[in-house]
Structure formats: structure tokens, C-alpha cells
Design a protein around this motif. Structure first.
Motif, PDB file in Angstrom:
ATOM      1  N   GLY A 162     -84.291 -43.254  35.286  1.00 43.73           N
ATOM      2  CA  GLY A 162     -83.967 -43.402  33.863  1.00 43.73           C
ATOM      3  C   GLY A 162     -82.882 -42.413  33.507  1.00 43.73           C
ATOM      4  N   PRO A 163     -82.421 -42.405  32.255  1.00 44.68           N
ATOM      5  CA  PRO A 163     -81.398 -41.421  31.863  1.00 44.68           C
ATOM      6  C   PRO A 163     -81.983 -40.012  32.001  1.00 44.68           C
ATOM      7  N   ARG A 164     -81.261 -39.118  32.661  1.00 46.54           N
ATOM      8  CA  ARG A 164     -81.804 -37.778  32.925  1.00 46.54           C
ATOM      9  C   ARG A 164     -80.940 -36.662  32.351  1.00 46.54           C
ATOM     10  N   GLU A 165     -80.164 -37.000  31.309  1.00 45.14           N
ATOM     11  CA  GLU A 165     -79.332 -35.967  30.673  1.00 45.14           C
ATOM     12  C   GLU A 165     -80.210 -34.829  30.144  1.00 45.14           C
ATOM     13  N   GLU A 166     -81.394 -35.192  29.627  1.00 45.77           N
ATOM     14  CA  GLU A 166     -82.291 -34.174  29.072  1.00 45.77           C
ATOM     15  C   GLU A 166     -82.748 -33.210  30.161  1.00 45.77           C
ATOM     16  N   THR A 167     -83.037 -33.759  31.336  1.00 40.61           N
ATOM     17  CA  THR A 167     -83.479 -32.917  32.459  1.00 40.61           C
ATOM     18  C   THR A 167     -82.351 -31.970  32.870  1.00 40.61           C
ATOM     19  N   VAL A 168     -81.129 -32.516  32.946  1.00 37.91           N
ATOM     20  CA  VAL A 168     -79.979 -31.690  33.331  1.00 37.91           C
ATOM     21  C   VAL A 168     -79.772 -30.574  32.301  1.00 37.91           C
ATOM     22  N   ALA A 169     -79.826 -30.937  31.015  1.00 33.67           N
ATOM     23  CA  ALA A 169     -79.637 -29.949  29.944  1.00 33.67           C
ATOM     24  C   ALA A 169     -80.741 -28.889  29.996  1.00 33.67           C
ATOM     25  N   ALA A 170     -81.972 -29.318  30.270  1.00 32.68           N
ATOM     26  CA  ALA A 170     -83.091 -28.378  30.357  1.00 32.68           C
ATOM     27  C   ALA A 170     -82.888 -27.404  31.514  1.00 32.68           C
ATOM     28  N   LEU A 171     -82.393 -27.935  32.643  1.00 34.16           N
ATOM     29  CA  LEU A 171     -82.163 -27.078  33.824  1.00 34.16           C
ATOM     30  C   LEU A 171     -81.114 -26.018  33.552  1.00 34.16           C
TER      31      LEU A 171
END
Ligand code: ZN
Length: 258
Positions: free
Chosen positions: A232-241
Motif C-alpha cells: 500500500g502507500p507507505r509515505e507515512e512509514t517513510v516519514a515516520a522513519l
């Protein structure tokens, strides 16, 4: 002005000329084809020569792994459902930037689509985890044959994608839907069953801030953290990292393996 009518003989001459041209073009195309004969009808031709993996490594303990066994303030990041061409490279760059390592629980189907990402993950010192071929969340209820195909098939897909015999020390059941049968089968194939102690819940896409807060709340020395680089879209995961990696370092954490 009078138009000259093309009489029958001229018609035949033109027809013969056109027919000859069409025939010559067709012959030329057919003659040139052998150079492309190796290519199949698939959109992307195979990028690597055929590779047959060696037999699996010796059996291991079937117990679920929820923590890192490395001493000290170690945290083990795990990323599921990839590799993904949009997010896996970004996550790898972020990890390298912060001198961090992680374990990538890959789907066989994705690994075969993006073999270059499998080799990239390995080249950067990360570890592989078999997350089955197709992510069947009800795998524990399936037949022995199906379970074998998903677990051993996933392991084999990773070997083939890597193009050489590579270590796959872990197996993770889709959606963490474990059963003793799944763990036992993975263990027989040399893979520890990799669970987690902190679910970042990034898969619910709650926003980067929420993911950061969940990990900060749950992390402790030896924690295994569940994240996703695909599915799925993982921009949130990248931003969180981007926020979590420096924060974990500032808290004195080292990045290790489960
Ligand atoms: Zn998954």
C-alpha cells in the motif's frame, strides 16, 4: 479536362508491384526474427540466467522469535510485504544514512518481480525473511501441500531473485497468523519464525505522527518492530522513519537483528 482511365494492364502491373513489395518486406521481417527468438511473450525478459538453489540449511528451533538476542540497547526493525520499487529504495537510503540495519520480510511474488531490489537489500547488509509467495492470511487453515508451496516456494523465490544461494534466516506468517504447523515447517527449512514485540500499525495508515508515537511508546531493548515497505502507500512509514531513526540513535539504541 479529360481524365485518363487506367486500363486493365496498368492495374495488374501496380498490383504485382505492391504484392512483390509486401512479400519482400514480410520475408525481411521473418529473416530478422531469429535474433529475438529467445524472448518470450512476457513483458520483461528474464534478467538472470537460470539458477537452481542448493538444498535448504539444517533445521532450527520452531519457537517464535519476538526479541533480538543481541545484548544491550538493540532494536530490530523489520519491513514486510516488499520489495517495492517506490518505497524499498527510499527506506534503504534512510537506513544507510543512519547506519542502521533491518530485516526485510519479502513476498516471493514481489521478489521475482524486482530481483534487483533483493540483491540491493543484501548488498546493504540487511537480512532476508521469507513472507510466503502470495501473502495468504489464512495460510494456517490450508492443506499441507499449499502450506509447503507458500513457505518453501517463498524461500526458493528469494534464492532465484538473488541469483545465488543466500541466507534466509527467518520466516514470517502473513498477518502474523501463526500456527505450530507453519513454524515447524519453516524450522525444518532452516528458518526461525519471526514475530514482533511492537506493531507500529503503519498498515492502518494512521499518519506518520501516530506511527512515531506507537513505536516510541513500545520500544525497549531487544524490541522487534513491525513496519511495512510495501502492500500500500507507505509515505507515512517513510516519514515516520525520518523521525524515528535519529530519535532511536539519540536514545542510545543500536540497530540489530532479531
Ligand atoms: Zn505481511
Amino acid at each position: 479536362m479529360r481524365y485518363r482511365v487506367l486500363r486493365p494492364p496498368y492495374c495488374y502491373r501496380w498490383a504485382v508491384l505492391i504484392l512483390a513489395l509486401v512479400t519482400m518486406t514480410t520475408l525481411a521481417v521473418v529473416a530478422l526474427r531469429p535474433s529475438a527468438q529467445g524472448a518470450s511473450a512476457a513483458p520483461t525478459p528474464p534478467r538472470r540466467p537460470a539458477f537452481t538453489p542448493a538444498p535448504p540449511p539444517p533445521p532450527v528451533e520452531p519457537a517464535l522469535v519476538r526479541h533480538s538476542s543481541e545484548p544491550g540497547r538493540v532494536v530490530a526493525l523489520t519491513f514486510d510485504d516488499g520489495p517495492d520499487p517506490a518505497h524499498t529504495p527510499r527506506i534503504l537510503d534512510l537506513l544507510s544514512e543512519h547506519d542502521a540495519v533491518a530485516t526485510f520480510c519479502m513476498l516471493g511474488s514481489q521478489a521475482r518481480r524486482y530481483p534487483e531490489l533483493v540483491t540491493d537489500v543484501l548488498a546493504r547488509g540487511m537480512r532476508l525473511c521469507d513472507h510466503t509467495v502470495s501473502h495468504d492470511q489464512e495460510l494456517r487453515t490450508r492443506s499441507e501441500q499449499r502450506v509447503m508451496a507458500e513457505i518453501v516456494g517463498g524461500w526458493t523465490d528469494l534464492q532465484i531473485a538473488a541469483g545465488e544461494d543466500v541466507p534466509v534466516p527467518y520466516f514470517r506468517a502473513p498477518a502474523g497468523n501463526w500456527s505450530e504447523r507453519l513454524s515447524t515447517l519453516a524450522a525444518r527449512h532452516g528458518m526461525r519464525s519471526l514475530a514482533w514485540s511492537v506493531d507500529s500499525r503503519d498498515w492502518t495508515r494512521p499518519g506518520a505522527a501516530r506511527i512515531v508515537a506507537t513505536v516510541k511508546d513500545g520500544v525497549e531493548p531487544g524490541a522487534v518492530i513491525l513496519l511495512h515497505d510495501a502492500g500500500g502507500p507507505r509515505e507515512e512509514t517513510v516519514a515516520a522513519l525520518e523521525e524515528l531513526l535519529p530519535w532511536l540513535r539519540a536514545q542510545g539504541y543500536q540497530f540489530g537483528f532479531p
